[in-house]
Scaffold this motif. Structure first.
Motif, mmCIF file in Angstrom:
data_model
loop_
_atom_site.group_PDB
_atom_site.id
_atom_site.type_symbol
_atom_site.label_atom_id
_atom_site.label_comp_id
_atom_site.label_asym_id
_atom_site.label_seq_id
_atom_site.Cartn_x
_atom_site.Cartn_y
_atom_site.Cartn_z
ATOM 1 N N GLU A 77 -5.737 -0.236 -4.540
ATOM 2 C CA GLU A 77 -5.689 -1.675 -4.283
ATOM 3 C C GLU A 77 -6.987 -2.372 -4.670
ATOM 4 O O GLU A 77 -7.009 -3.598 -4.822
ATOM 5 C CB GLU A 77 -5.382 -1.949 -2.807
ATOM 6 C CG GLU A 77 -3.975 -1.607 -2.395
ATOM 7 C CD GLU A 77 -3.613 -2.204 -1.052
ATOM 8 O OE1 GLU A 77 -4.493 -2.844 -0.426
ATOM 9 O OE2 GLU A 77 -2.463 -2.044 -0.626
ATOM 10 N N ASN A 78 -8.050 -1.615 -4.820
ATOM 11 C CA ASN A 78 -9.344 -2.198 -5.171
ATOM 12 C C ASN A 78 -9.623 -2.175 -6.671
ATOM 13 O O ASN A 78 -10.747 -2.464 -7.096
ATOM 14 C CB ASN A 78 -10.464 -1.461 -4.430
ATOM 15 C CG ASN A 78 -10.342 -1.615 -2.929
ATOM 16 O OD1 ASN A 78 -10.115 -2.705 -2.432
ATOM 17 N ND2 ASN A 78 -10.479 -0.512 -2.204
ATOM 18 N N GLU A 85 -4.721 -6.755 -8.048
ATOM 19 C CA GLU A 85 -4.064 -7.904 -7.417
ATOM 20 C C GLU A 85 -2.595 -7.619 -7.156
ATOM 21 O O GLU A 85 -2.084 -7.871 -6.051
ATOM 22 C CB GLU A 85 -4.206 -9.119 -8.337
ATOM 23 C CG GLU A 85 -3.548 -10.382 -7.819
ATOM 24 C CD GLU A 85 -3.658 -11.532 -8.797
ATOM 25 O OE1 GLU A 85 -2.763 -12.399 -8.791
ATOM 26 O OE2 GLU A 85 -4.635 -11.550 -9.590
ATOM 27 N N THR A 87 -1.132 -4.621 -7.061
ATOM 28 C CA THR A 87 -0.998 -3.496 -6.133
ATOM 29 C C THR A 87 -1.098 -3.981 -4.697
ATOM 30 O O THR A 87 -0.296 -3.589 -3.829
ATOM 31 C CB THR A 87 -2.077 -2.434 -6.407
ATOM 32 O OG1 THR A 87 -1.952 -1.972 -7.755
ATOM 33 C CG2 THR A 87 -1.916 -1.246 -5.464
ATOM 34 N N ARG A 88 -2.049 -4.850 -4.426
ATOM 35 C CA ARG A 88 -2.188 -5.393 -3.070
ATOM 36 C C ARG A 88 -0.948 -6.197 -2.678
ATOM 37 O O ARG A 88 -0.435 -6.054 -1.556
ATOM 38 C CB ARG A 88 -3.444 -6.266 -2.979
ATOM 39 C CG ARG A 88 -4.750 -5.487 -3.062
ATOM 40 C CD ARG A 88 -5.954 -6.375 -2.759
ATOM 41 N NE ARG A 88 -6.156 -7.418 -3.756
ATOM 42 C CZ ARG A 88 -6.861 -7.255 -4.876
ATOM 43 N NH1 ARG A 88 -7.408 -6.079 -5.160
ATOM 44 N NH2 ARG A 88 -7.026 -8.263 -5.718
ATOM 45 N N ARG A 89 -0.481 -7.029 -3.576
ATOM 46 C CA ARG A 89 0.672 -7.870 -3.252
ATOM 47 C C ARG A 89 1.935 -7.043 -3.049
ATOM 48 O O ARG A 89 2.677 -7.229 -2.088
ATOM 49 C CB ARG A 89 0.899 -8.911 -4.356
ATOM 50 C CG ARG A 89 2.138 -9.783 -4.132
ATOM 51 C CD ARG A 89 2.195 -10.952 -5.067
ATOM 52 N NE ARG A 89 1.151 -11.930 -4.764
ATOM 53 C CZ ARG A 89 1.293 -12.898 -3.867
ATOM 54 N NH1 ARG A 89 2.424 -13.022 -3.173
ATOM 55 N NH2 ARG A 89 0.313 -13.742 -3.638
ATOM 56 N N ASN A 91 2.247 -3.947 -2.226
ATOM 57 C CA ASN A 91 2.196 -3.166 -0.995
ATOM 58 C C ASN A 91 2.457 -4.036 0.231
ATOM 59 O O ASN A 91 3.031 -3.571 1.227
ATOM 60 C CB ASN A 91 0.826 -2.482 -0.856
ATOM 61 C CG ASN A 91 0.724 -1.197 -1.648
ATOM 62 O OD1 ASN A 91 1.696 -0.461 -1.783
ATOM 63 N ND2 ASN A 91 -0.447 -0.914 -2.189
ATOM 64 N N ARG A 92 2.025 -5.290 0.166
ATOM 65 C CA ARG A 92 2.145 -6.182 1.330
ATOM 66 C C ARG A 92 3.556 -6.715 1.529
ATOM 67 O O ARG A 92 4.059 -6.773 2.656
ATOM 68 C CB ARG A 92 1.183 -7.368 1.168
ATOM 69 C CG ARG A 92 1.271 -8.385 2.302
ATOM 70 C CD ARG A 92 0.318 -9.537 2.091
ATOM 71 N NE ARG A 92 0.598 -10.311 0.880
ATOM 72 C CZ ARG A 92 1.556 -11.239 0.801
ATOM 73 N NH1 ARG A 92 2.340 -11.491 1.838
ATOM 74 N NH2 ARG A 92 1.742 -11.910 -0.326
#
Length: 206
Positions: A77-78, A85, A87-89, A91-92
């Motif tokens: 995610e980093n 960006e 990956t974070r979205r 996953n959320r």
């Protein structure tokens, strides 16, 4: 009310199979996997990032879910840029999966739609929210179109003819009337087209 939005990378002859890599979907002996790599438009990150900033949920068929879970579901995610960006979205946001075979889903925030997919999607669409994103998932798209559940198609059309492979609008696809609401040509010859359901477009969206 939410909106069901299909996004796809397609060739001029409508092939949508395995644009991203050679091992993405080799079904039926398809050996053109990764055909998208023939083109490297700088604008890719710009419009994909803009689209995905509106994604409030993913709606996926089994095969696409498994591809996404094995990629976005495990990537860092980093990571820099759009990869981190998205990956974070991804996953959320909640992931809704159409499958007759899966009984459990390991990727966090994932949910099976159950046996009546059209009814489950109609219920999701009726809830307040933003865009429910469909990537890949050709059979699911066909089912949703048959029940008039797709509000918008965003198609990135590449100036390439493969002559083989799974098509987004395959044989037997239901009659669908659309309105072209936006079209953008990239320097590489790629067209980015947005189409809305005729009724939705006539009402101004919604």
């Amino acid at each position: 009310m939410s909106e069901i939005v299909v996004q796809a990378f397609v060739t001029l002859d409508g092939v949508a199979q395995a644009p991203g890599g050679p091992d993405e979907d080799p079904e039926s002996g398809f050996d053109h996997g990764g055909w998208q790599d023939r083109y490297h438009p700088d604008e890719d990150n710009e419009f994909v990032g803009e689209w995905e900033s509106k994604t409030e949920a993913l709606l996926l068929g089994r095969k696409t879910y498994e591809i996404f879970a094995g990629a976005w579901g495990v990537w860092d995610e980093n990571a820099d840029g759009l990869t981190g960006e998205l990956t974070r979205r991804y996953n959320r946001v909640p992931k809704y999966v159409a499958s007759n075979t899966l009984t459990t889903l390991d990727w966090k925030n994932s949910h099976l739609l159950g046996p009546d997919v059209p009814a489950a999607v109609a219920a999701l669409r009726a809830q307040p929210g933003g865009e429910i994103r469909v990537w890949g998932s050709g059979q699911l798209i066909k089912t949703l179109a048959a029940h008039d559940l797709i509000d918008e198609y965003r198609l990135v059309v590449y100036p390439l003819v493969l002559g083989t492979g799974k098509r987004l609008f395959s044989e037997g696809f239901p009659l669908t009337q659309l309105t072209l609401t936006e079209s953008r040509a990239l320097p590489t010859g790629i067209l980015v087209n947005t189409y809305r359901r005729r009724a939705a477009a006539e009402k101004g969206g919604g």
